[in-house]
Design an enzyme around this catalytic site. Structure first.
Site, mmCIF file in Angstrom:
data_model
loop_
_atom_site.group_PDB
_atom_site.id
_atom_site.type_symbol
_atom_site.label_atom_id
_atom_site.label_comp_id
_atom_site.label_asym_id
_atom_site.label_seq_id
_atom_site.Cartn_x
_atom_site.Cartn_y
_atom_site.Cartn_z
ATOM 1 N N ARG A 35 1.374 -1.466 -0.148
ATOM 2 C CA ARG A 35 -0.368 -0.010 -0.246
ATOM 3 C C ARG A 35 0.666 0.990 -0.067
ATOM 4 O O ARG A 35 0.118 2.255 0.595
ATOM 5 C CB ARG A 35 -0.805 0.095 1.065
ATOM 6 C CG ARG A 35 -1.858 -1.317 0.978
ATOM 7 C CD ARG A 35 -2.963 -1.127 1.970
ATOM 8 N NE ARG A 35 -4.066 -2.204 1.912
ATOM 9 C CZ ARG A 35 -3.831 -2.889 2.869
ATOM 10 N NH1 ARG A 35 -2.892 -2.716 4.205
ATOM 11 N NH2 ARG A 35 -4.928 -3.838 2.757
ATOM 12 N N LYS B 58 2.770 11.455 -10.841
ATOM 13 C CA LYS B 58 1.740 10.387 -11.050
ATOM 14 C C LYS B 58 2.739 9.350 -11.839
ATOM 15 O O LYS B 58 4.102 9.403 -11.771
ATOM 16 C CB LYS B 58 1.230 11.680 -12.168
ATOM 17 C CG LYS B 58 0.004 12.410 -12.209
ATOM 18 C CD LYS B 58 -0.368 13.185 -13.681
ATOM 19 C CE LYS B 58 -1.138 13.807 -14.132
ATOM 20 N NZ LYS B 58 -1.241 14.334 -14.770
ATOM 21 N N GLU C 172 8.421 19.683 -23.921
ATOM 22 C CA GLU C 172 7.867 20.524 -22.618
ATOM 23 C C GLU C 172 8.599 21.545 -21.806
ATOM 24 O O GLU C 172 7.600 21.805 -21.048
ATOM 25 C CB GLU C 172 8.377 18.817 -21.933
ATOM 26 C CG GLU C 172 7.455 17.575 -21.835
ATOM 27 C CD GLU C 172 5.873 17.484 -21.568
ATOM 28 O OE1 GLU C 172 5.630 18.349 -20.858
ATOM 29 O OE2 GLU C 172 4.776 17.048 -22.072
ATOM 30 N N LYS D 43 6.870 23.887 -12.862
ATOM 31 C CA LYS D 43 5.618 22.328 -12.487
ATOM 32 C C LYS D 43 5.938 22.425 -11.364
ATOM 33 O O LYS D 43 4.888 22.054 -10.774
ATOM 34 C CB LYS D 43 6.686 21.265 -12.864
ATOM 35 C CG LYS D 43 5.832 20.003 -12.622
ATOM 36 C CD LYS D 43 6.025 19.243 -13.488
ATOM 37 C CE LYS D 43 4.526 18.627 -13.345
ATOM 38 N NZ LYS D 43 4.595 16.660 -13.946
ATOM 39 N N GLU E 165 -4.570 17.620 -9.640
ATOM 40 C CA GLU E 165 -5.304 18.199 -11.497
ATOM 41 C C GLU E 165 -6.550 18.327 -11.467
ATOM 42 O O GLU E 165 -7.637 17.652 -11.991
ATOM 43 C CB GLU E 165 -5.220 16.688 -12.065
ATOM 44 C CG GLU E 165 -4.947 17.473 -13.628
ATOM 45 C CD GLU E 165 -4.537 16.275 -14.409
ATOM 46 O OE1 GLU E 165 -3.483 16.458 -15.270
ATOM 47 O OE2 GLU E 165 -4.825 14.937 -14.687
ATOM 48 N N ARG F 138 -3.531 22.096 -11.881
ATOM 49 C CA ARG F 138 -2.650 21.336 -13.150
ATOM 50 C C ARG F 138 -3.139 21.009 -14.673
ATOM 51 O O ARG F 138 -2.432 20.613 -14.985
ATOM 52 C CB ARG F 138 -2.009 20.003 -12.048
ATOM 53 C CG ARG F 138 -1.573 19.031 -12.881
ATOM 54 C CD ARG F 138 -0.966 17.727 -11.118
ATOM 55 N NE ARG F 138 -0.221 17.144 -11.646
ATOM 56 C CZ ARG F 138 0.646 16.376 -11.370
ATOM 57 N NH1 ARG F 138 0.825 16.265 -10.199
ATOM 58 N NH2 ARG F 138 1.178 15.299 -12.103
ATOM 59 N N ASN G 145 -1.238 19.855 -19.214
ATOM 60 C CA ASN G 145 -1.436 19.492 -20.725
ATOM 61 C C ASN G 145 -1.988 20.569 -21.862
ATOM 62 O O ASN G 145 -2.036 20.078 -23.392
ATOM 63 C CB ASN G 145 -3.141 19.007 -20.180
ATOM 64 C CG ASN G 145 -2.982 17.688 -18.462
ATOM 65 O OD1 ASN G 145 -2.088 16.972 -18.847
ATOM 66 N ND2 ASN G 145 -4.377 17.688 -18.676
ATOM 67 N N HIS H 158 -1.284 18.341 -25.145
ATOM 68 C CA HIS H 158 -0.931 16.808 -24.729
ATOM 69 C C HIS H 158 -2.515 16.727 -25.409
ATOM 70 O O HIS H 158 -2.713 15.143 -26.039
ATOM 71 C CB HIS H 158 -1.267 16.809 -23.616
ATOM 72 C CG HIS H 158 0.212 16.904 -23.057
ATOM 73 N ND1 HIS H 158 0.878 18.372 -22.746
ATOM 74 C CD2 HIS H 158 1.223 16.015 -22.605
ATOM 75 C CE1 HIS H 158 2.458 17.434 -22.292
ATOM 76 N NE2 HIS H 158 2.215 16.455 -21.996
ATOM 77 N N HIS I 88 -1.576 12.811 -27.401
ATOM 78 C CA HIS I 88 -1.603 11.950 -27.121
ATOM 79 C C HIS I 88 -2.593 11.057 -28.390
ATOM 80 O O HIS I 88 -2.420 9.956 -28.721
ATOM 81 C CB HIS I 88 -3.216 12.088 -26.458
ATOM 82 C CG HIS I 88 -1.903 12.513 -24.758
ATOM 83 N ND1 HIS I 88 -2.416 12.715 -23.461
ATOM 84 C CD2 HIS I 88 -1.049 11.543 -24.570
ATOM 85 C CE1 HIS I 88 -2.257 12.791 -22.521
ATOM 86 N NE2 HIS I 88 -0.617 12.601 -23.223
ATOM 87 N N HIS J 106 7.657 11.328 -26.950
ATOM 88 C CA HIS J 106 6.250 11.631 -26.507
ATOM 89 C C HIS J 106 6.410 13.520 -26.925
ATOM 90 O O HIS J 106 5.310 14.007 -27.253
ATOM 91 C CB HIS J 106 5.790 11.609 -24.750
ATOM 92 C CG HIS J 106 5.232 12.462 -24.594
ATOM 93 N ND1 HIS J 106 4.119 12.318 -24.423
ATOM 94 C CD2 HIS J 106 5.061 13.603 -23.064
ATOM 95 C CE1 HIS J 106 2.731 12.980 -23.787
ATOM 96 N NE2 HIS J 106 3.591 14.092 -22.839
HETATM 97 N N1 GLY Z 1 2.979 15.574 -17.138
HETATM 98 C C1 GLY Z 1 1.729 16.564 -16.545
HETATM 99 C C2 GLY Z 1 1.262 16.312 -15.284
HETATM 100 O O1 GLY Z 1 2.780 16.162 -14.464
HETATM 101 O O2 GLY Z 1 0.522 16.704 -14.781
#
Ligand code: GLY
Length: 400
Positions: free
Chosen positions: A158, A180, A222, A264, A274, A278, A282, A285, A289, A302
């Site tokens: 966990r 993430k 990025e 960031k 998010e 946040r 994107n 993106h 994607h 990417h």
């Molecule tokens: N790569 C986008 C984020 O970390 O929210």
């Protein structure tokens, strides 16, 4: 940074970046005989889950000292063979010097390694090695390693402590920061995952020197994004220093990594899960994607897809009269100076349009587009008219 949220009936949200997190420079000190840059620290302000990003040259031997005394002296290093061969020695020397037992689990190269099957192999490895709840998983590599290693750390027992050591530009400026973690499902990328913040991120700039040119370009996608969404001054810095970036000037690379991480960290500190702000990360993106999915994650790295996606988002913004044609040209020019593709010639615009609705950021059937107003000012827009999106996608697919 300014952002307008037009996805709800709430009054437009304007958020200025200033007060979300703090970063500070640590007393400059050389790290080893070959260091050219001092180590810097960036604080990611997340209350009890706060952590620091350490940036410098030759800093991997310090990971052991960071772990020592805080965690069980046992670490599972998740990495790939080439990365471990090239950069592993100082890391393992530092662990050994602190009496930390480690096991090195090598995962295959490429996005296809980000599966539950690979995660299960790592769980087995962790159990056999006797990793307990206070032992550390070290994700040592690019985005694939960070996502998979992070996912294992998030779910094993966990959740166990995670240290991210990103070795590609893209992982250093984006995926290693913010918590993430994910693996892919046969039906889509990153569909199974968890938020799990690392206890620290160690960014060794030495890793950039040996990175293939395509990996640098991918990371630059990025990096440019941060200039658009958060900081015009940074965008101008990238324009002014484009040649030095291409020749990997150490000082300039150190600055772009640091500034990207600062930007960031601000966004993540303001909106870890998010729910709002946040989403600006994107930018570019939505189309990226779709382009990646339509080319089966084989044709574009990417960040390369993000470059095309940013041009798409900027052109849509211009079509909707939210930004000027000059801003779009300025963005395209910088991406082209970095020798990045800015069109996705040969793809089918209608198909791309349909794929955008499968993005996991789509909520209630609405694609949340991040649109550009000015450099440093973006807007989140729920639902752009189909005709506008298809017109812009059509142009990019025709190579225009
Ligand atoms: N790569 C986008 C984020 O970390 O929210």
């Amino acid at each position: 940074m300014k952002i307008t949220d037009e996805t709800s009936n709430a009054p437009a949200l304007r958020i200025s970046a200033g007060g979300y997190s703090k970063w500070r420079n640590v007393e400059a000190r050389p790290l080893d005989a070959t260091s050219r840059c001092a180590m810097e620290k960036i604080f990611v302000n997340l209350g009890a889950a706060s952590y620091e990003i350490f940036i410098g040259e030759g800093i991997l031997s310090g990971v052991g000292a960071f772990i020592s005394g805080k965690f069980t002296p046992k670490a599972l290093i998740v990495t790939q063979e080439k990365i471990f061969d090239a950069h592993g020695q100082p890391l393992t020397d530092g662990l050994a010097a602190q009496g930390i037992a480690y096991d090195v689990a090598l995962i295959p190269d490429g996005e296809t390694a980000k599966t539950l099957r690979e995660a299960e192999k790592l769980f087995t490895r962790a159990i056999e090695f006797g990793l307990d709840r206070k032992s550390v998983v070290i994700a040592f590599g690019g985005g694939v390693v960070g996502d998979l290693g992070g996912f294992v750390a998030a779910t094993y027992l966990r959740g166990v402590p995670l240290i991210q050591i990103p070795t590609t530009l893209l992982a250093q400026v984006d995926s290693s920061v913010g918590g993430k973690t994910a693996v892919n499902h046969a039906l889509g990328k990153n569909l199974i995952g968890a938020f799990h913040q690392p206890r620290a991120v160690f960014i060794d700039l030495k890793c950039l020197a040996t990175l293939p040119e395509r990996e640098i370009k991918s990371g630059l996608g990025e990096v440019v994004k941060y200039g658009v969404i958060s900081d015009e001054k940074f965008f101008t810095y990238l324009e002014t220093n484009a040649d030095k970036i291409l020749s990997r000037d150490a000082e300039v690379m150190a600055h772009i990594v640091k500034r990207s991480c600062e930007l960031k960290a601000e966004v993540v500190a303001a909106d870890e899960r998010e729910a709002g702000l946040r989403r600006i990360l994107n930018f570019g993106h939505t189309l990226a994607h779709a382009v990646e999915e339509e080319t089966h994650y084989e044709k574009y790295r990417h960040g390369e897809a993000v470059a095309i996606g940013m041009v798409g988002a900027a052109r849509i913004s211009c079509e909707l009269k939210k930004t000027s044609a000059e801003n779009v040209t300025r963005l395209e020019n910088l991406l082209q100076r970095f020798k990045m593709l800015t069109r996705c010639a040969g793809l089918d615009a209608d198909k791309l349009y349909r794929v955008t609705f499968r993005d996991k950021k789509t909520v209630g059937g609405l694609v949340n587009w991040v649109l550009m107003k000015n450099f440093g000012e973006v807007e989140i827009c729920g639902g752009v008219p189909e005709a506008v999106v298809k017109k812009i996608f059509g142009g990019l697919c025709n190579g225009d």
